[in-house]
Write a protein that holds these residues in place. Structure first.
Motif, short mmCIF file in Angstrom:
data_model
loop_
_atom_site.label_atom_id
_atom_site.label_comp_id
_atom_site.label_asym_id
_atom_site.label_seq_id
_atom_site.Cartn_x
_atom_site.Cartn_y
_atom_site.Cartn_z
N LEU A 27 0.81 -1.22 0.00
CA LEU A 27 0.00 0.00 0.00
C LEU A 27 0.84 1.28 0.00
CD1 LEU A 27 -3.01 0.53 -0.11
CD2 LEU A 27 -3.02 0.68 2.37
N PRO A 28 1.92 1.40 0.81
CA PRO A 28 2.73 2.62 0.73
C PRO A 28 3.42 2.79 -0.63
CG PRO A 28 3.17 1.47 2.77
CD PRO A 28 2.32 0.56 1.93
N ALA A 29 3.88 1.71 -1.23
CA ALA A 29 4.52 1.82 -2.54
C ALA A 29 3.51 2.26 -3.60
CB ALA A 29 5.16 0.48 -2.93
N LEU A 30 2.31 1.72 -3.52
CA LEU A 30 1.26 2.13 -4.44
C LEU A 30 0.94 3.61 -4.25
CD1 LEU A 30 -0.99 1.36 -6.51
CD2 LEU A 30 -2.45 0.95 -4.51
N LEU A 34 1.30 6.57 -7.06
CA LEU A 34 0.17 7.39 -7.47
C LEU A 34 0.37 8.87 -7.15
CD1 LEU A 34 -2.80 5.06 -6.48
CD2 LEU A 34 -2.01 5.62 -8.78
N MET A 35 1.11 9.18 -6.08
CA MET A 35 1.37 10.57 -5.74
C MET A 35 2.36 11.22 -6.71
SD MET A 35 -0.17 11.61 -2.90
CE MET A 35 -1.05 10.94 -1.52
N MET A 39 3.34 14.46 -11.69
CA MET A 39 4.55 15.08 -12.24
C MET A 39 4.82 14.62 -13.67
SD MET A 39 7.29 15.27 -9.19
CE MET A 39 6.85 14.03 -8.01
N LEU A 40 4.26 13.48 -14.04
CA LEU A 40 4.46 12.96 -15.39
C LEU A 40 3.44 13.50 -16.38
CD1 LEU A 40 5.16 9.24 -14.46
CD2 LEU A 40 6.82 11.04 -14.94
N TRP A 41 2.37 14.12 -15.89
CA TRP A 41 1.37 14.65 -16.79
C TRP A 41 1.94 15.84 -17.55
CZ3 TRP A 41 -2.94 14.91 -12.55
CH2 TRP A 41 -3.40 13.61 -12.31
N ALA A 42 1.61 15.93 -18.81
CA ALA A 42 2.08 17.04 -19.64
C ALA A 42 1.33 18.32 -19.27
CB ALA A 42 1.88 16.72 -21.12
N PRO A 43 2.03 19.44 -19.20
CA PRO A 43 1.35 20.70 -18.92
C PRO A 43 0.50 21.14 -20.11
CG PRO A 43 3.66 21.10 -19.33
CD PRO A 43 3.47 19.61 -19.32
N ASP A 44 -0.38 22.10 -19.86
CA ASP A 44 -1.20 22.65 -20.94
C ASP A 44 -0.30 23.29 -21.99
OD1 ASP A 44 -3.53 21.86 -19.74
OD2 ASP A 44 -3.76 23.73 -18.60
N ASP A 54 -4.60 19.02 -9.83
CA ASP A 54 -3.59 18.20 -9.17
C ASP A 54 -3.89 18.04 -7.68
OD1 ASP A 54 -2.32 17.99 -11.58
OD2 ASP A 54 -0.71 19.40 -11.09
N GLY A 55 -4.36 19.11 -7.05
CA GLY A 55 -4.71 19.05 -5.63
C GLY A 55 -5.88 18.13 -5.38
N ILE A 56 -6.89 18.21 -6.23
CA ILE A 56 -8.05 17.32 -6.09
C ILE A 56 -7.61 15.87 -6.27
CG2 ILE A 56 -10.22 16.63 -7.17
CD1 ILE A 56 -10.68 19.64 -7.74
N TYR A 57 -6.74 15.62 -7.24
CA TYR A 57 -6.24 14.27 -7.48
C TYR A 57 -5.47 13.76 -6.25
CZ TYR A 57 -3.33 10.52 -9.30
OH TYR A 57 -2.69 9.33 -9.47
N LEU A 58 -4.58 14.58 -5.70
CA LEU A 58 -3.79 14.14 -4.56
C LEU A 58 -4.66 13.86 -3.34
CD1 LEU A 58 -0.65 16.43 -4.90
CD2 LEU A 58 -0.85 13.99 -5.40
N PHE A 59 -5.66 14.71 -3.08
CA PHE A 59 -6.54 14.46 -1.94
C PHE A 59 -7.41 13.23 -2.17
CE2 PHE A 59 -5.50 18.77 -0.54
CZ PHE A 59 -5.28 18.52 0.81
N ALA A 60 -7.79 12.96 -3.41
CA ALA A 60 -8.57 11.76 -3.72
C ALA A 60 -7.71 10.51 -3.48
CB ALA A 60 -9.08 11.80 -5.14
#
Length: 90
Positions: A27-30, A34-35, A39-44, A54-60
């Motif tokens: 679970l910690p490695a996963l 996921l966190m 950083m790998l997502w391409a910017p606009d 990104d904040g919503i994703y991290l809190f989810a």
């Protein structure tokens, strides 16, 4: 010539408990994987990033990890089952 080896048999209760412990260890490695993913997502195309998504994703992800740990923890509290002698079950 060596005699054929007998397959190893593990009682189902012990096997399930070990797999559950493996899931809790992973679970910690996963979570780290996921966190780091945003950083790998391409910017606009404009070169800026929307930190709100990104904040919503991290809190989810954080909430999902808490929920997963809450589901795993009660099953790990039980003591391991006593080994049974399988020769008596005939």
């Amino acid at each position: 010539m060596k005699p054929p080896r007998q397959p190893l048999f593990v009682a189902p209760d012990t096997y399930r408990l070990r797999r559950l412990m493996d899931a809790a260890r992973m679970l910690p490695a996963l979570g780290v994987g996921l966190m780091v993913l945003p950083m790998l997502w391409a910017p606009d195309p404009g070169g800026t990033r929307a930190t709100s998504t990104d904040g919503i994703y991290l809190f989810a992800i954080w909430g999902g990890l808490i929920a997963a740990a809450a589901l795993l923890a009660p099953r790990l509290v039980r003591p391991p089952p006593e080994p049974r002698d399988l020769r008596d079950e005939g």
